[in-house]
Design an enzyme around this catalytic site. Structure first.
Site, short mmCIF file in Angstrom:
data_model
loop_
_atom_site.label_atom_id
_atom_site.label_comp_id
_atom_site.label_asym_id
_atom_site.label_seq_id
_atom_site.Cartn_x
_atom_site.Cartn_y
_atom_site.Cartn_z
N PHE A 149 -22.86 -60.94 43.66
CA PHE A 149 -24.21 -60.40 43.47
C PHE A 149 -25.11 -60.63 44.68
CE2 PHE A 149 -25.23 -64.81 42.41
CZ PHE A 149 -26.49 -64.96 42.94
N LYS A 173 -15.37 -52.79 43.40
CA LYS A 173 -15.88 -53.31 42.12
C LYS A 173 -17.02 -54.26 42.46
CE LYS A 173 -16.07 -56.24 39.46
NZ LYS A 173 -17.40 -56.85 39.16
N GLU A 176 -21.59 -56.83 38.65
CA GLU A 176 -22.24 -56.12 37.54
C GLU A 176 -23.73 -56.47 37.45
OE1 GLU A 176 -19.99 -58.47 37.58
OE2 GLU A 176 -19.70 -59.46 35.64
N ARG A 177 -24.15 -57.48 38.23
CA ARG A 177 -25.59 -57.82 38.20
C ARG A 177 -26.38 -56.96 39.17
NH1 ARG A 177 -23.73 -63.86 38.70
NH2 ARG A 177 -22.89 -64.06 36.62
N SER A 226 -17.41 -66.85 43.85
CA SER A 226 -17.34 -68.31 43.69
C SER A 226 -15.91 -68.80 43.86
CB SER A 226 -17.88 -68.68 42.31
OG SER A 226 -17.15 -68.01 41.32
N CYS A 281 -24.12 -67.84 50.71
CA CYS A 281 -22.96 -68.70 50.92
C CYS A 281 -23.08 -69.46 52.23
CB CYS A 281 -21.68 -67.89 50.91
SG CYS A 281 -21.58 -66.76 52.28
N GLU A 384 -21.95 -76.74 44.23
CA GLU A 384 -22.71 -75.73 44.97
C GLU A 384 -23.88 -75.35 44.07
OE1 GLU A 384 -21.05 -71.75 45.24
OE2 GLU A 384 -21.94 -71.47 47.21
P1 NAD Z 1 -18.68 -64.70 40.94
O1 NAD Z 1 -17.44 -65.40 41.33
O2 NAD Z 1 -19.28 -65.03 39.63
O3 NAD Z 1 -18.45 -63.10 40.92
C1 NAD Z 1 -17.89 -62.42 42.02
C2 NAD Z 1 -17.13 -61.20 41.51
O4 NAD Z 1 -16.08 -61.63 40.65
C3 NAD Z 1 -17.99 -60.23 40.70
O5 NAD Z 1 -17.65 -58.92 41.06
C4 NAD Z 1 -17.60 -60.54 39.26
O6 NAD Z 1 -17.69 -59.41 38.44
C5 NAD Z 1 -16.17 -61.00 39.38
N1 NAD Z 1 -15.81 -62.00 38.36
C6 NAD Z 1 -16.63 -62.94 37.81
N2 NAD Z 1 -15.94 -63.68 36.91
C7 NAD Z 1 -14.69 -63.21 36.90
C8 NAD Z 1 -13.50 -63.57 36.17
N3 NAD Z 1 -13.51 -64.58 35.30
N4 NAD Z 1 -12.37 -62.87 36.40
C9 NAD Z 1 -12.35 -61.87 37.29
N5 NAD Z 1 -13.44 -61.48 38.00
C10 NAD Z 1 -14.60 -62.14 37.81
O7 NAD Z 1 -19.73 -64.93 42.13
P2 NAD Z 1 -21.27 -64.51 42.18
O8 NAD Z 1 -22.03 -65.43 41.28
O9 NAD Z 1 -21.43 -63.06 42.04
O10 NAD Z 1 -21.61 -64.87 43.72
C11 NAD Z 1 -22.00 -66.12 44.15
C12 NAD Z 1 -20.84 -66.90 44.75
O11 NAD Z 1 -20.25 -66.16 45.82
C13 NAD Z 1 -21.27 -68.23 45.36
O12 NAD Z 1 -20.31 -69.21 45.04
C14 NAD Z 1 -21.27 -67.94 46.86
O13 NAD Z 1 -21.08 -69.08 47.68
C15 NAD Z 1 -20.12 -67.01 46.96
N6 NAD Z 1 -20.18 -66.22 48.18
C16 NAD Z 1 -19.26 -66.47 49.15
C17 NAD Z 1 -19.30 -65.75 50.33
C18 NAD Z 1 -18.28 -66.00 51.40
O14 NAD Z 1 -18.15 -65.16 52.28
N7 NAD Z 1 -17.57 -67.10 51.38
C19 NAD Z 1 -20.29 -64.77 50.52
C20 NAD Z 1 -21.20 -64.54 49.51
C21 NAD Z 1 -21.13 -65.26 48.33
#
Ligand code: NAD
Length: 499
Positions: A149, A173, A176-177, A226, A281, A384
């Protein structure tokens, strides 16, 4: 109520799964749209159509594909305010920050204009008598991008631009937020000339993601989010024989040496710690001053700066420094972590828990919080937080500070502020973190380098964008060719054909 479906075969279509999710306005706590959540059947159908469209796109010569990128870059520029508004409306970040989100994605599109150069193969003339070898980079087929998101424009662009420039089709994909920016980007790239079906934006949640991971047509998965989800997706994608690169969470430290310019260090910490409400991140969430005097002086510099921060909705334009966090659940989790920091003995120097904004009482705002005397066992250090919370861990020596960073399970970004080139150089060489800043707090590399963390911040072996992206989104085929002029008749039975 606005209904957001999917972008399939060049058109916005409604979802058919019967499942949807609320898209919130984080500043008001109100539902502003509903996004369809794709079923496995919808995902499989979108992938099958992408596979059809990919054939013609792969056969389009690289320079023509690059021209689509060139036009796309122009269209992003033309629509940058509209795109920034879409980002900010769903994410809550300030409009200047929303523009930055688009801009850092656009820069990757710009590099992809040079894709033909990156896709050139290798050639060995006369590797043996009358034998030449050449290697070519071919697209993988249909690949998937699954994005978080917190950068609704930048990370989809990091995924789709190199993947498409290499001749793949992509299933994107988005989170969804914050789904709207990706939907608009798909329209713009088709306006730039991308054939319909080559980029399919399929909205959804775990069901859609699992459908991607289990679909045999998908050749590669690029994920950002994450760490637990990154690790899950990496494992399942690899087990299913796919190429995968999955980027996860972070806990980024900034070491402040006694010789650092403390005003500049404090400015950097405030921007990198609280910008985008800490939802980056590459946010700095841990300040690590070396020596008690540095720590005391740093707190004195930080507090007045933090007290001046303006928190508010993106509609206030450049008049706010950061906005709300993404959901009510995220807000509650951050408040709980702040409570735990107090309970576990950290000193809460600035307390943002009771922050409230007139007219936006139901929004997900949190005031800036600063902890001192944080230790590595505390939850606020181990987790985090992904919120506007900065922790100060005091250390007695440079070696202690360096070891703190080395021992942390995450390895996305880190920084050092110092006036001493020798210390900076030593830090850059010894630290086990993927992106290092020297007197630079958020060292996101420019788009012709590559982006990627180490340790639990990334799973897979190639980085995002830059030269690594062209390797990730292509596979190498090597041809050994011989033409028979001058070759004697009769079979050859020795293996040493090249002497
Ligand atoms: P998230 O892991 O909750 O979601 C990321 C994606 O995964 C979304 O598209 C979501 O729909 C999908 N997803 C969520 N739960 C899932 C599941 N159980 N099974 C399959 N798919 C699932 O992350 P977020 O809250 O959207 O983003 C924040 C996180 O992303 C933070 O931890 C941040 O540090 C990290 N981030 C990392 C980078 C990097 O380059 N390392 C960059 C930006 C954000």
């Amino acid at each position: 109520m606005e209904q957001i479906g999917h972008h399939i075969d060049g058109a916005r279509i409604a979802g058919t799964s019967g499942r949807s999710a609320d898209v919130m306005n984080p500043a008001t706590g109100e539902v502003q749209a509903q996004v369809a959540l794709a079923s496995k059947a919808e995902m499989d159908a979108a992938i099958a159509r992408a596979a059809e469209a990919q054939k013609g796109w792969a056969a389009t010569n690289p320079q023509r594909r690059a021209r689509v990128m060139m036009k796309f870059a122009q269209l992003i520029n033309d629509h940058i305010d509209e795109l920034a508004e879409l980002v900010s409306r769903e994410h809550g970040k300030t409009l200047p920050d929303g523009r930055g989100d688009v801009q850092r994605g656009l820069e990757v599109v710009e590099v992809c204009i040079g894709a033909p150069h990156m896709l050139k193969g290798d050639y060995t003339d006369s590797g043996g008598p009358g034998i030449d070898l050449y290697s070519m980079r071919q697209p993988l087929g249909v690949v998937a991008g699954i994005t978080p998101f917190n950068f609704p424009a930048m990370i989809p662009l990091w995924k789709l631009a190199p993947a498409l420039a290499c001749g793949n089709a992509m299933i994107l994909k988005p989170s969804e937020r914050c789904p709207s920016t990706a939907m608009r980007l798909a329209e713009l790239i088709e306006e730039a000339g991308l054939p319909k079906g080559v980029l399919q934006v399929v909205n959804g949640d775990k069901e859609a993601v699992d459908a991607i991971l289990d679909n045999d047509t998908i050749q590669a998965v690029g994920f950002v989010g994450s760490t637990p989800i990154a690790q899950y997706i990496y494992g399942r994608a690899c087990a299913n024989g796919k190429r995968a690169q999955c980027f996860g969470g972070a806990k980024n430290h900034m070491i402040i040496m006694p010789d650092a310019d403390l005003d500049k260090a404090a400015d950097a910490l405030v921007g990198a710690g609280y910008g985008a409400a800490g939802e980056r991140c590459m946010a700095i969430s841990v300040a690590v001053p070396v020596g008690q005097a540095t720590a005391d002086a740093l707190i004195e510099k930080l507090v007045p700066r933090i007290e001046k921060l303006k928190v508010g909705p993106y509609t206030a334009g450049a008049d706010v420094d950061y906005g709300p966090v993404i959901t009510a659940a995220a807000k509650q989790r951050i408040l709980n972590l702040i409570d735990s920091g107090v309970a576990q003995g950290a000193t809460l120097v600035t307390d943002g828990r009771d922050f409230s904004l007139q007219g936006y009482e139901a929004g997900y705002f949190i005031g800036p919080s600063l902890f001192d005397n944080v230790t590595p066992e505390m939850d606020i250090y181990r987790e985090e937080i992904f919120g506007p919370v900065l922790s100060q861990v005091r250390t007695d020596s440079y070696e202690d500070a360096l070891n703190l960073v080395i021992d942390n399970p995450y390895g996305n970004g880190t920084a050092i502020f110092t006036a001493d080139g020798d210390t900076a150089r030593d830090f850059a060489h010894r630290v086990n973190v993927g992106m290092v800043g020297i007197n630079f707090p958020i060292p996101v590399p420019l788009s012709y380098h590559t982006f990627g963390g180490w340790k639990k911040s990334a799973f897979g072996d190639l980085n995002q964008y830059g030269p690594d992206a062209f390797r990730f989104y292509t596979k190498t085929k090597t041809v050994t060719a011989r033409w028979f002029s001058g070759i004697k008749d009769g079979g050859e039975f020795n293996f040493k054909a090249m002497d």
